[in-house]
Scaffold this active site. Structure first.
Site: not given
Ligand code: MN
Length: 406
Positions: A234, A247, A128, A195
């Site tokens: 972001q 976020k 990632h 996640e």
């Molecule tokens: Mn994250």
């Protein structure tokens, strides 16, 4: 282990799992429970029936709408409660008190299982970090510190919500392509991040780091975690202090905390770390978990399309290393704190854990059922994440974390 309850063969909540959560059966009174098949063991009712001893103490404890006080009792107690429930479920025949102790999981309403004091998000998947790096900084994808320490940031605990909570599309500052002056508006690049997260079960005093080889004593259990992200907000705001409003508008967790002990059969070694980490980060043994992960998108009332299949075992930095690093400066953690892994991407395009990567920055639309496509999420889209481990007929799963954008 066999139980007198009938449990679907593909259930995440086998007798090997027994995760803890907070549910209400429809009376608006949240309380503690353990998931088993399509049922929930009502722990307050089980305490009242004398399953754990100290009836009044445990009944009061399990009638609380949060698990913090229970978790704070420590693993000797939490593991004993799990074992007692397991023994009860594995009695030779259905006990007389079964109806009184069981609730229907399908119709129960789930709540946030713990009061989250602090939430930290790591960035521990090398796939990632490299993919995102390639898009944001093509000439310098993986920054020099990445292989030396588990990069992370302090997130916002107040906006962590339980699975099923609708997610409002955030507004914020966006910098249109090729412009120098930002505009204010709704995010056009709303994304998910696949996640896993762990819940802290034991505190360290301020000033006393947690050693890497004892870190798992401080981990109560794991959850599935969707770190919703507004990429356009972001991109404009993240320099120099990192993620902020792109976020913290919402992150969703699955409702059942799977105790670390339930994952014992699925522990695996992590990837080889090069260069070898500094001594305080040198872990040993099977520090990773073989947990299969999948993400599906459903547009409106349409059918689901699985857009990603990944595995927690791809993570470069282990949970123990994350926690050792988090506390190496003396930072204290508290019961109920949440530590998320960062997006878990695998090595192949079908295993990328965010739309940013799956659509490669919006350049390659992702096909969905019904002939439609997506680069980022649209209003009415639902994201459903699932996680499970399976081996030798044992299945231990996390259920789902889902949310719909509006
Ligand atoms: Mn994250």
């Amino acid at each position: 282990m066999t139980t007198w309850l009938s449990i679907p063969a593909d259930s995440d909540f086998s007798v090997h799992n027994l995760p803890f959560g907070i549910f209400d059966p429809g009376d608006g009174l949240p309380r503690a429970g353990i998931a088993i098949g399509d049922h929930i063991v009502d722990l307050a009712a089980a305490a009242e029936a004398g399953l754990f001893g100290k009836r009044r103490f445990f009944k009061k404890l399990f009638e609380q709408p949060l698990l913090n006080d229970f978790i704070a009792l420590g693993k000797p107690v939490t593991n004993r409660i799990r074992r007692k429930v397991q023994d009860w479920l594995c009695l030779a025949q259905r006990p007389d008190n079964a109806t009184r102790l069981l609730a229907d999981r399908r119709s129960a309403r789930m709540h946030l299982p713990v009061r989250i004091g602090d939430y930290t998000d790591f960035y521990s998947s090398i796939e990632h970090a490299t993919n995102v790096g390639k898009m944001f900084r093509p000439d310098n994808p993986l920054l020099p510190n990445w292989r030396w320490l588990p990069v992370g940031y302090h997130g916002r605990a107040s906006s962590v919500v339980v699975s099923g909570t609708p997610v409002r599309r955030p507004h914020g500052q966006l910098l249109p392509k090729g412009q120098e002056i930002p505009v204010f508006g709704a995010s056009k690049q709303l994304d998910f991040e696949l996640e896993m997260a762990f819940v802290i079960g034991k505190e360290n005093p301020l000033g006393e780091p947690i050693p890497v080889d004892r870190a798992e004593e401080y981990i109560f259990g794991l959850l599935l975690f969707n770190d919703w992200s507004a990429r356009d907000i972001q991109r404009w705001e993240y320099v120099p202090l990192g993620p902020f409003l792109g976020k913290n508008f919402a992150s969703s967790v699955s409702p059942w905390i799977v105790p670390l002990e339930a994952l014992k059969a699925f522990r695996v070694k992590g990837p080889k770390q090069t260069p070898p980490p500094l001594d305080y980060l040198k872990g040993s043994g099977a520090s990773n978990c073989d947990i299969q992960l999948e993400v599906a998108i459903r547009s409106g009332q349409g059918s689901e399309t699985v857009v990603c299949r990944s595995n927690m075992r791809y993570l470069y930095w282990s949970m123990a290393q994350q926690l050792a690093h988090h506390t190496v400066n003396g930072c204290n953690v508290r019961v109920g704190d949440l530590m998320a892994s960062g997006t878990i991407s695998g090595p192949t395009p079908g295993s990328y854990g965010s739309m940013l990567e799956l659509s490669w920055g919006g350049q390659e639309p992702i096909p969905l059922a019904g002939g439609t496509t997506r680069t980022f999420l649209e209003d009415g889209d639902s994201v459903i994440m699932r996680a499970w481990s399976e081996k030798d007929g044992q299945r231990v799963g996390f259920g789902e974390v889902f949310g719909t954008i509006f």
